[in-house]
Design a protein around this motif. Structure first.
Motif, PDB file in Angstrom:
ATOM      1  N   LEU A 175      35.306 -11.968 -77.176  1.00 36.79           N
ATOM      2  CA  LEU A 175      36.824 -12.264 -76.994  1.00 36.79           C
ATOM      3  C   LEU A 175      36.530 -12.979 -75.986  1.00 36.79           C
ATOM      4  O   LEU A 175      35.790 -13.511 -74.966  1.00 36.79           O
ATOM      5  CB  LEU A 175      37.633 -11.235 -75.990  1.00 36.79           C
ATOM      6  N   GLY A 184      43.233 -11.654 -69.658  1.00 33.63           N
ATOM      7  CA  GLY A 184      44.059 -12.079 -70.319  1.00 33.63           C
ATOM      8  C   GLY A 184      45.246 -11.744 -70.541  1.00 33.63           C
ATOM      9  O   GLY A 184      45.691 -10.967 -70.935  1.00 33.63           O
ATOM     10  N   ALA A 238      41.952 -20.571 -77.320  1.00 30.90           N
ATOM     11  CA  ALA A 238      42.751 -20.360 -77.364  1.00 30.90           C
ATOM     12  C   ALA A 238      43.563 -21.025 -79.249  1.00 30.90           C
ATOM     13  O   ALA A 238      44.281 -20.599 -79.967  1.00 30.90           O
ATOM     14  CB  ALA A 238      44.689 -20.780 -77.002  1.00 30.90           C
ATOM     15  N   ARG A 290      51.996 -20.408 -78.570  1.00 34.23           N
ATOM     16  CA  ARG A 290      50.533 -19.482 -78.032  1.00 34.23           C
ATOM     17  C   ARG A 290      50.166 -20.541 -76.454  1.00 34.23           C
ATOM     18  O   ARG A 290      49.414 -20.023 -76.345  1.00 34.23           O
ATOM     19  CB  ARG A 290      49.674 -19.558 -79.233  1.00 34.23           C
ATOM     20  N   SER A 340      41.216 -15.946 -71.997  1.00 34.74           N
ATOM     21  CA  SER A 340      42.420 -16.226 -72.299  1.00 34.74           C
ATOM     22  C   SER A 340      43.141 -15.076 -72.894  1.00 34.74           C
ATOM     23  O   SER A 340      44.346 -14.536 -73.797  1.00 34.74           O
ATOM     24  CB  SER A 340      42.885 -17.064 -73.246  1.00 34.74           C
ATOM     25  N   ASP A 341      41.989 -13.949 -74.084  1.00 33.82           N
ATOM     26  CA  ASP A 341      42.357 -12.798 -75.209  1.00 33.82           C
ATOM     27  C   ASP A 341      42.284 -11.528 -74.236  1.00 33.82           C
ATOM     28  O   ASP A 341      41.748 -11.396 -73.473  1.00 33.82           O
ATOM     29  CB  ASP A 341      41.190 -12.631 -76.051  1.00 33.82           C
ATOM     30  N   ASP A 356      42.597  -8.177 -73.855  1.00 34.73           N
ATOM     31  CA  ASP A 356      41.208  -6.841 -73.925  1.00 34.73           C
ATOM     32  C   ASP A 356      41.585  -5.627 -73.784  1.00 34.73           C
ATOM     33  O   ASP A 356      41.742  -4.618 -73.376  1.00 34.73           O
ATOM     34  CB  ASP A 356      39.837  -7.077 -72.555  1.00 34.73           C
ATOM     35  N   ARG A 394      36.632 -20.270 -83.970  1.00 33.17           N
ATOM     36  CA  ARG A 394      36.888 -19.305 -83.466  1.00 33.17           C
ATOM     37  C   ARG A 394      36.246 -18.670 -84.477  1.00 33.17           C
ATOM     38  O   ARG A 394      35.977 -17.780 -85.975  1.00 33.17           O
ATOM     39  CB  ARG A 394      38.201 -18.276 -83.036  1.00 33.17           C
ATOM     40  N   THR A 439      31.908 -17.219 -78.409  1.00 41.17           N
ATOM     41  CA  THR A 439      33.679 -16.922 -79.184  1.00 41.17           C
ATOM     42  C   THR A 439      33.417 -18.521 -79.908  1.00 41.17           C
ATOM     43  O   THR A 439      34.097 -17.960 -81.328  1.00 41.17           O
ATOM     44  CB  THR A 439      33.735 -18.351 -77.842  1.00 41.17           C
ATOM     45  N   LYS A 478      47.290 -12.590 -77.552  1.00 41.84           N
ATOM     46  CA  LYS A 478      46.512 -11.783 -78.780  1.00 41.84           C
ATOM     47  C   LYS A 478      45.389 -12.164 -79.599  1.00 41.84           C
ATOM     48  O   LYS A 478      45.404 -13.659 -80.068  1.00 41.84           O
ATOM     49  CB  LYS A 478      47.872 -11.934 -80.242  1.00 41.84           C
ATOM     50  N   PRO A 479      44.675 -11.620 -79.241  1.00 41.25           N
ATOM     51  CA  PRO A 479      43.173 -12.400 -80.346  1.00 41.25           C
ATOM     52  C   PRO A 479      43.425 -12.625 -81.786  1.00 41.25           C
ATOM     53  O   PRO A 479      43.930 -11.569 -82.668  1.00 41.25           O
ATOM     54  CB  PRO A 479      41.855 -10.855 -79.837  1.00 41.25           C
TER      55      PRO A 479
END
Length: 769
Positions: free
Chosen positions: A524, A553, A96, A50, A527-528, A530, A127, A505, A556-557
């Motif tokens: 979000l 982004g 992240a 990731r 980097s996420d 959307d 997060r 965040t 994956k969130p």
């Protein structure tokens, strides 16, 4: 009245230190140690797969914009290895991270317990994974649905006696699309209370440049650095705050540019640079960046600039027209004659003494500048956070105007912005003092009459909450409490609110100092991914040099309960405005192209927005100075007249400036080390000159309490370790936000109302073991 170091509920108040270790001040910034530090942080937070995916797409064309500083990306080819710096990698690692905070975390951790943690510990928790709500009298945040959260916010806003009882703060992380919707909602709701982080950092730059040159932005591009003959860096530490700037300086040096650095501290990033993407850098063969370092006293910059100006005037008198750009001055400026009379009242040798610099070094600076016209002046908070900040920046402009160094390749103004889209937010209308032209465009395009009266800036907002004039506080990102001055006063102000709302965040201290009720809306990050209706949406940002580019982004969130900032704004607008609104909030949430279409209709410079923002690298916004024009009433640039500031101290007083450590970006603390300054495992330190230590019978390692007396209030920051450091006599430095408690909310820059965080008068009291 005493305003002490905040209690655990408001900020750090440690019982014990973490174990200070001192090392040598580094001579070179970046290099392999920066690479190792970056990878350790990213892999440790996000995991290898990731984390590496995030870094690969960071600042790449078609990838996502760094959530850290606003330094621009190259227009042409970007690095195939890494188009980011150490602090950019750390910012991405924080965002992240695989760690997430859900309802169980908040049920197990009371606000009181979390408040006892340091800012570093709070930020490291992870997060926020779902909306959270704190009821009146509650001790723990509890889960709430998105719809319930929006209803509570709408009900609270609609219950106020006036829209002006609500404050809507903005962080520089917010995208163009979210910022535009935010200000649109706030103005349709009925107020201009739109304070933002600009009010605390580069507001002085915007005011100074707007009044002198007709636009509140810098004029240079990245390419100008490669053509420059001289680059002046004033009150800025690029090695820590804008590390990618070092690459531009390195390239400028290779092309023959001279660098003059002006700063109270000999910052490593100003002195040497080891580029880890080159063979030379890998072999630890550094490049010397600064040709002349002028170690000015805190707020001695204006005296120094005036001294240089006098020397240049004298040299031009000896050989008329060879030093000054006489034609430029005649055709493009007003006020030169009066400016010359004003500056020549001073003695340059005496000015050098006031600035704290040997006169011979000032003469060297003038000699470097004498025959050069392609001059870039860069600056940051070292200039902007003083009482006389606006006039000092205008003095920088005076010097450039003398040399004709605006509106030509390789020359111009370069205020180096901090957060990644803080300049874009202002372009989008995040401003408490909107122009009549902007408001007219809003009315013409959206069918409602926006409020005409000015709103609160950040300092005014704090005072309004403290006085009970503002009762709802809404923050689009940021860590308001830790970023603002006078921490206890600000904490009291927030606690007087009926409701505080944070779009965030990660967890930060502003979630723990709250109104009667509080809501956290998790959003979000850059980097996420959307995903809206099966399509990964992108947003856009404007960097320090006026380039607007896309940001999409790729990760994956970490939670399915996160919403984007644009969607959050659309939902809040509908919940608050209901059937009264004439704005297409539903459409904006379905696809962000619809938002950009509205921006194009409303804000000059965004023609064909959706088309141009999809071009690799984006596009430049218009800039009158860059084109050699000045959008003032006279259509000319204005020389400024300003007296020297009176920086008088009593016998026992010192001047303190707040600074960042290398393990820090704004209020986000990544770690406890300041590697370049040789300070490890501790942040509660005060950097002092050896002579000042001797005069106060202080030794290295002694612990002191720091006091500020201003406007009838005594402020105290307790338990700081004395560190001997090469800083000018009479000057000290401490990290923020730990010493923001000492920055008076009533001490602000003239004309910009920016807190004077770089010029705080203090006294010290030694603590006995």
């Amino acid at each position: 009245m005493i305003n002490e170091n905040p209690t655990p509920e408001t900020a750090e108040n440690p019982e014990e230190f973490t174990g200070l270790k001192l090392g040598k001040i580094k001579k070179v910034a970046a290099g392999i140690p920066a690479v190792v530090s970056s990878l350790e942080k990213v892999v440790g937070e996000a995991g290898f797969s990731r984390g590496m995916k995030a870094l690969w797409y960071l600042n790449k064309k078609g990838g996502f914009d760094c959530p850290s500083c606003a330094w621009p990306d190259p227009d042409d080819e970007r690095s195939g290895i890494a188009e980011y710096c150490e602090n950019g990698a750390r910012a991405v690692a924080e965002e992240a991270t695989a760690k997430k905070l859900d309802a169980e975390f908040f049920s197990q951790n009371s606000i009181s317990d979390l408040s006892k943690l340091s800012d570093y510990e709070i930020g490291g928790k992870g997060r926020i994974a779902q909306p959270m709500y704190l009821p009146k009298g509650g001790t723990h945040y509890q889960p709430i649905s998105w719809d319930q959260a929006f209803d509570k916010i709408g009900t609270s806003l609609n219950s106020l006696a006036s829209p002006d009882e609500a404050i809507f703060y903005t962080s520089g992380r917010t995208s163009n699309e979210a910022a535009f919707l935010y200000q649109l909602f706030v103005r349709e709701y009925g107020t201009n209370n739109l304070p933002d982080c600009s009010n605390m950092c580069h507001e002085s730059s915007g005011v100074a440049l707007g009044q002198s040159l007709g636009i509140g932005k810098g004029s240079v591009t990245l390419e100008d650095f490669y053509e420059a003959e001289v680059i002046m860096i004033l009150g800025q530490n690029p090695g820590t705050n804008h590390p990618r700037m070092l690459t531009a300086l390195n390239k400028a040096k290779a092309n023959g540019a001279k660098v003059i650095s002006i700063n109270p501290l000999p910052e490593t990033g100003l002195m040497g640079f080891s580029n880890p993407q080159t063979v030379k850098g890998v072999l630890n063969l550094d490049t010397t960046l600064t040709d002349l370092f002028l170690q000015v006293k805190i707020n001695g910059d204006m005296a120094l600039l005036k001294a240089i100006q006098i020397l240049l005037l004298n040299q031009d008198d000896k050989s008329p027209g060879t030093v000054l750009d006489v034609d430029f001055i005649k055709n493009n400026t007003l006020g030169f004659s009066d400016f010359r009379k004003e500056v020549e009242r001073y003695n340059p040798a005496e000015l050098a003494q006031i600035a704290g610099i040997p006169f011979s070094q000032v003469q060297k600076a003038a000699e470097i500048l004498k025959n050069k016209k392609k001059i870039i002046a860069c600056w940051a908070m070292g200039l902007t956070q003083h009482k006389n900040a606006v006039d000092t920046i205008k003095e920088v402009v005076n010097l450039l105007l003398m040399k004709g160094s605006i509106g030509k390749p390789g020359a111009g103004t370069c205020p180096v912005r901090g957060h990644s889209n803080v300049q874009g937010d202002r372009t989008m209308g995040i401003y408490e003092k909107p122009s009549a032209k902007f408001l007219a465009a809003i009315e013409a395009n959206f069918g409602f009459t926006p409020p005409q009266n000015h709103g609160y800036d950040t300092v005014e907002a704090i005072k309004a909450m403290h006085e009970g004039k503002a009762k709802v506080f809404f923050a689009m990102g940021g860590n308001f409490l830790s970023a603002t001055p006078d921490t206890n006063f600000t904490a009291e102000a927030l606690r007087k609110c009926q409701l505080t709302v944070q779009v965030s965040t990660k967890l930060n201290r502003s979630h723990l100092v709250h109104g009667e009720e509080a809501i956290i809306l998790p959003c979000l990050g850059r980097s996420d991914m959307d995903m809206v209706n099966g399509e990964n949406q992108f947003v856009s940002c404007e960097n320090s040099m006026g380039v607007v580019q896309s940001s999409k982004g790729v990760l994956k969130p970490i939670s399915e309960h996160l919403l984007s900032e644009p969607v959050i704004m659309c939902k809040i607008a509908k919940a608050t405005l209901g059937t009264k609104t004439k704005t297409n909030w539903e459409g904006y949430a379905l696809h962000y192209d619809h938002i950009r279409q509205e921006i194009e209709r409303t804000i000059p410079g965004f023609q064909n927005y959706n088309l141009r923002v999809r071009e690799p690298g984006g596009f430049y916004l218009p800039n009158c100075n860059r084109e050699g024009n000045f959008d003032t009433i006279s259509q000319k640039a204005h020389f400024n007249l300003a007296p020297l500031p009176e920086n008088k101290l009593q016998e026992d007083e010192l001047v303190m400036m707040t600074i960042r450590s290398h393990d820090q970006f704004n209020t986000t603390v990544y770690g406890l080390n300041d590697r370049y300054r040789g300070i490890y495992n501790e942040r509660r330190v005060i950097l002092m000159n050896a002579a000042d230590m001797s005069a106060r019978n202080l030794n290295k390692g002694d612990v002191v309490d720091i006091f500020n007396q201003h406007a009838g209030t005594e402020r105290i920051a307790r338990k700081f370790i004395v560190v001997e450091y090469p800083i000018p006599e009479g000057c000290t430095a401490t990290y923020f936000p730990e010493t923001n408690v000492l920055v008076p909310v009533t001490s602000v820059a003239e004309k910009s109302n920016t807190p004077t965080s770089k010029h705080v008068i203090i006294t010290l009291r030694k603590r006995e073991p």
